[in-house]
Design a protein around this motif. Structure first.
Motif, PDB file in Angstrom:
ATOM      1  N   GLU A 158     -21.930   3.915  37.652  1.00 18.48           N
ATOM      2  CA  GLU A 158     -22.004   2.861  36.640  1.00 18.48           C
ATOM      3  C   GLU A 158     -23.131   1.878  36.958  1.00 18.48           C
ATOM      4  O   GLU A 158     -23.922   1.499  36.090  1.00 18.48           O
ATOM      5  N   ARG A 159     -23.216   1.485  38.235  1.00 16.17           N
ATOM      6  CA  ARG A 159     -24.296   0.570  38.636  1.00 16.17           C
ATOM      7  C   ARG A 159     -25.664   1.184  38.354  1.00 16.17           C
ATOM      8  O   ARG A 159     -26.580   0.505  37.913  1.00 16.17           O
TER       9      ARG A 159
ATOM     10  N   ARG B 121     -26.452   1.167  34.686  1.00 12.07           N
ATOM     11  CA  ARG B 121     -26.828  -0.178  34.218  1.00 12.07           C
ATOM     12  C   ARG B 121     -28.216  -0.556  34.712  1.00 12.07           C
ATOM     13  O   ARG B 121     -28.867  -1.416  34.147  1.00 12.07           O
TER      14      ARG B 121
END
Lengths: 162, 271
Positions: A157-158, A161
């Motif tokens: 997810e990081r 993003r």
């Protein structure tokens, strides 16, 4: 028998550097990485391909360095945990492992991180099943895996993003 | 432990590999090494010479042929699992290849290695028997082909002769049959305790090919009734013929379960 155990000269491309080393054909890549090149982040557990602690990337693919003779890796592109991390900071995957308490003793961790890097390279948005399948070849005797799976989700997810 | 010392040869063309195997009867072929190196690490296997065929690139191909698909011996399990042609024409084989070991084993292990090692619990030998594959064996004396079913002679034993190398398999493709696959292992990636391929023909004839339940692939032609109870009963009868290496009663029960799951898988594929 005269050729047996003669040293052979090979070139290993590890983490972007080339090393000329002399090896006996019987030497495992895992041992050569650790003992000849001093890259001790690659761990050795079972030497039978079960535990996954010695996993490195060979030409981008996760492989067991204990099930490969160093002489067979002559000329291949090898990436170990040292190729992902720098001395003074954690990678996003390592940071996620720390944040999610995805390690205790740490023995399996380098190979978990290497396998995670290979997974995210192929699949930036893996499902939980895909994460579990990808890491099923890496044993951890401390954590019970749940936090590792969460760490990989977190890292993915990081990275998405940015 | 560490392997004992051995001489090492790394040919880059097939003719050199075959010559090396002909010259030295004690030479052993190494391809992926995912079964051989663990045995060497524990000194259960002590070959005097290894002939490494990983650089014989002419053995690494997946091709469509008139009759079906030809696979070179150096195809890695992960390639077999992901290859678009295999997925389209032999989806059951792509599925089964994805169950071989773990990701890091599949990226290295080869089709030829798995087929010649002939571990009774391995998926691919049984897949070849179920799919009626022909195995191509080459030596300095020439080439011969053997039907997979005749290649497997029992526990870890095949028809391969000294000096021979398994170079390819030829698998017929037919839309007249649908195939299913299922296996049971305690943990993902472990060797299966039992597994089965089921082939269903349009005329209702069925075949089950089991693995992990005896010394090698076990193919049986049988009628499989549409009624669930009758079908399980039929499978249980046939499973009584199997001679598991251990825990016979449990393995025969598993044989019924995996065959039933493979049957459902084959039915689903036909739909």
């Amino acid at each position: 028998m005269s050729t047996v155990s003669q040293l052979q000269s090979i070139t290993l491309h590890v983490n972007g550097q080339s090393y000329m080393v002399e090896v006996e054909p019987r030497w495992l890549l895992s041992d050569v990485l650790r003992h000849q090149l001093g890259l001790t982040g690659t761990h050795v557990g079972c030497e039978q391909g079960v535990c996954g602690a010695c996993t490195v990337l060979i030409d981008g693919q996760p492989q067991r360095s204990c099930l490969l003779f160093a002489v067979q890796a002559d000329g291949a592109e090898i990436k170990t945990i040292e190729g992902f991390s720098s001395n003074d900071s954690l990678t996003d995957v390592q940071q996620a492992f720390q944040d999610r308490h995805a390690l205790q003793c740490g023995y399996c961790t380098p190979a978990m991180v290497v396998t995670t890097e290979a997974l995210l390279e192929r699949n930036p948005n893996p499902t939980e099943d895909e994460i579990r399948e990808a890491l099923s070849g890496n044993l951890c005797r401390c954590t019970g895996y749940q936090f590792i799976v969460e760490a990989v989700k977190d890292a993915a997810e990081r990275r998405r993003r940015g | 432990m560490k392997p004992v010392a051995f001489a090492y040869e790394r040919p880059t063309v097939l003719t050199d590999a075959l010559r090396l195997l002909a010259e030295d009867g004690d030479a052993k072929v190494i391809a992926g090494g995912q079964s051989l190196i663990p045995m060497m690490n524990f000194r259960l296997s002590r070959p005097a010479k290894l002939v490494d065929i990983n650089q014989v690139k002419e053995l690494s191909y997946i091709r469509k042929t008139d009759a079906g698909v030809a696979l070179g011996a150096l195809v890695r399990h992960q390639e077999l699992h992901e290859d678009p042609l295999v997925r389209e024409l032999l989806p059951v084989l792509a599925d089964a290849a994805g169950e071989v070991g773990h990701w890091a084993i599949r990226t290295r292990g080869t089709l030829g290695g798995s087929l010649t090692h002939a571990d009774p619990a391995s998926e691919l030998p049984a897949a070849m028997v179920a799919l009626r594959a022909e195995l191509e064996l080459q030596s300095v004396d020439g080439t011969r082909t053997v039907p997979a079913e005749e290649f497997y002679l029992g526990l870890l034993t095949t028809d391969i002769q000294p000096g021979e190398l398994l170079t390819a398999v030829h698998i017929p493709v037919s839309s007249a049959k649908s195939y299913g696959f299922a296996e049971f292992a305690r943990r993902p990636g472990d060797f299966a305790l039992a597994g089965a391929f089921v082939a269903l023909a349009e005329n209702g004839a069925a075949e089950v090919t089991w693995f992990g339940v005896s010394g090698g692939p076990e193919r049986r032609e049988l009628d499989l009734p549409a009624d669930d109870t009758a079908r399980r009963q039929r499978l249980a009868e046939v499973a009584q013929e199997l001679d598991p290496l251990s825990e016979p009663e449990y393995r025969r029960q598993l044989a019924v379960e995996v065959a039933e799951a493979a049957y459902q898988n084959a039915r689903g594929r036909r739909a």
